[in-house]
Scaffold this motif. Structure first.
Motif, PDB file in Angstrom:
ATOM      1  N   TYR A  66      46.333  32.972  35.553  1.00 20.92           N
ATOM      2  CA  TYR A  66      47.411  33.153  36.532  1.00 20.92           C
ATOM      3  C   TYR A  66      46.816  33.839  37.761  1.00 20.92           C
ATOM      4  CZ  TYR A  66      51.910  34.683  38.511  1.00 20.92           C
ATOM      5  OH  TYR A  66      52.986  34.898  39.340  1.00 20.92           O
ATOM      6  N   SER A 123      50.097  29.205  38.477  1.00 24.64           N
ATOM      7  CA  SER A 123      49.104  28.830  37.476  1.00 24.64           C
ATOM      8  C   SER A 123      47.707  28.737  38.085  1.00 24.64           C
ATOM      9  CB  SER A 123      49.486  27.496  36.826  1.00 24.64           C
ATOM     10  OG  SER A 123      49.601  26.479  37.801  1.00 24.64           O
ATOM     11  N   MET A 128      48.351  26.198  31.768  1.00 25.92           N
ATOM     12  CA  MET A 128      49.458  27.003  32.278  1.00 25.92           C
ATOM     13  C   MET A 128      50.355  26.161  33.192  1.00 25.92           C
ATOM     14  SD  MET A 128      50.703  30.165  32.461  1.00 25.92           S
ATOM     15  CE  MET A 128      51.592  31.289  33.531  1.00 25.92           C
TER      16      MET A 128
END
Length: 473
Positions: A66, A123, A128
């Protein structure tokens, strides 16, 4: 593990808190408390939006899974702002006898899709990204089918989930090719492993195809009109604006951050897709009589214009794209808000039904006109400047012919937007839609949209004037 890293996900944590509070409210409020569900949802989302307006310092957390930049706060705030307008406009629909009991489901599902978009935006890894994409897509299918006993909503939900499954499968197949050839799914690591071989090019094509379905780019758009027509109008407005804006921003980020070395390939693909998307959508929009299908093809065309902000791949492109999405939010939600309230009061949704609307509902006709003028790009409204900025971004990147074709298509779009204006002001109707008063929630939402359409236009004029004087000096 350093749990302080979660502080960089303050928008996501704040939104999760709002979802949990609304779930508890739905469980505990009872029949009397449900009367205040709309007010509670709007207040909580408004507090969430205001509390997360201030950006933080850029950061990369959880090993690069992230990452955060100040631009992401701006984009998430725009999406939250648009969702708040949708919540305001949903009040009348949710007060119906058959939907009143579903208020909790509507708010929680909608905010769940918004949470998925947040994850997509932040992401730093394709895994993700895909989790965020599915978190945004699956609840959306339930929202489309929420009004299953009316207006073909169940059919629209089935079409949406099947299309979403197919597009997600293609996208995941592309990601598997990228992983197989690069050995990683991290955005920061993939560029060093890109060699431009056949597997990587095919992987990118499948990835872009999956994203094309999400954004409604031609030729991946065939689901759009049917789903927009069958879904509840409030859900249609959310689907046309919020999900499209988030997907476009994420696509630009991934193209520049991950596939920067393949810029020639993806610019060539985007070049053809933009031309066919804008042109085909405009031609089909001219033929529509149902206003939800009309705005569906309008939104496909707008997706093509948004891609003009993607194809350049520059900082100016990203800025113009974000501004375009902001203007698109207020203009498109104003149009959908008026269609929604008229549908709830009269049950009418065809363009011919709007003949003579100005005689009975002049205020709604006026706001609808300004919204359509902004979507068409007529000065001095905000849509004119959003198109100018996004054209300039593409022009400065060297896409002169593409900008010219987009300008020609703007004239076509002006024609079909004016068809609605003509119906409201010029066409006669012996039995026009009766005069009615909108509820306070709808009035507030339309006032916000009107301020955005006019205010952003005036702000752009001031900005351009200051720039002109600065260059002159």
């Amino acid at each position: 593990m350093d749990y302080s890293q979660f502080l960089y996900m303050k928008e996501e944590l704040s939104l999760i808190a709002v979802i949990v509070l609304l779930l508890l409210f739905d469980l505990l409020a009872g029949e009397k408390g449900r009367k205040y569900f709309s007010l509670t949802a709007c207040l909580l989302l408004g507090v969430h939006t205001l509390a997360n307006l201030i950006p933080s310092a850029p950061a990369e957390i959880f090993g690069g899974m992230y990452y955060y930049t100040p631009m992401m706060t701006i984009v998430k705030s725009i999406l939250s702002f648009g969702t708040l307008i949708v919540f305001l406009q949903a009040h009348t629909w949710l007060q119906r006898e058959d939907t009143n009991i579903k208020q909790g489901e509507f708010y929680v599902l909608t905010l769940s899709t918004l949470l998925g978009m947040y994850f997509m935006i932040g992401s730093g890894n394709f895994l993700m990204f895909f989790i965020g994409l599915e978190t945004a897509s699956i609840p959306m299918a339930a929202l489309v089918a929420l009004d299953k006993y009316r207006h073909n909503s169940a059919e629209a939900g089935a079409k949406y989930i099947l299309t979403a499954m197919f597009s997600s499968g293609l996208l995941l197949f592309g990601l598997s090719m990228i992983y197989g050839s690069c050995g990683t799914l991290y955005f920061n690591d993939i560029p060093a492993a890109l060699e431009g071989n056949l597997m990587q090019i095919l992987g990118f094509v499948f990835f872009f195809t999956g994203m094309g379905f999400k954004i409604s780019l031609v030729p991946f758009h065939l689901w759009t009109a049917d789903v927009y027509q069958g879904a509840p109008t409030t859900v249609t407005s959310y689907l046309s604006v919020i999900s499209k804006g988030s997907a476009a921003f994420v696509l630009l980020t991934i193209l520049t951050k991950v596939f920067g070395s393949m810029i020639a390939e993806w610019q060539a693909i985007l070049y053809g897709v933009i031309i066919i998307t804008i042109t085909m959508a405009n031609l089909f929009a001219v033929r529509q009589q149902n206003l939800k299908r009309f705005l569906a093809f309008s939104s496909i065309s707008q997706a093509g214009y948004i891609m003009l902000g993607v194809i350049g791949g520059t900082a100016m492109s990203m800025t113009s794209l974000v501004y375009y999405v902001l203007v698109y939010v207020v203009a498109n939600l104003a149009a959908f808000g008026i269609i929604s309230i008229i549908e709830q009061r009269s049950g009418k949704i065809e363009m011919d039904d709007y003949n003579g609307l100005y005689m009975t509902n002049p205020k709604l006709s006026f706001i609808m006109t300004l919204a359509l003028f902004s979507l068409a790009g007529i000065p001095p409204f905000a849509g004119f400047f959003s198109k100018i900025f996004i054209f300039m971004a593409a022009f400065k990147s060297g896409f002169y012919l593409l900008v010219f074709i987009a300008l020609v298509n703007t004239v076509i779009s002006l024609y079909y937007y004016l068809l609605v204006v003509k119906a409201m002001y010029i066409n006669k109707n012996e039995n026009p839609i009766a005069t009615f008063k909108s509820d306070n929630y709808t009035k507030v939402s339309l006032a916000i949209c009107l301020i955005g359409i006019v205010g952003l236009g005036l702000a752009s004029i001031v900005y351009e004037t200051i720039n002109a004087f600065s260059y002159g000096l």
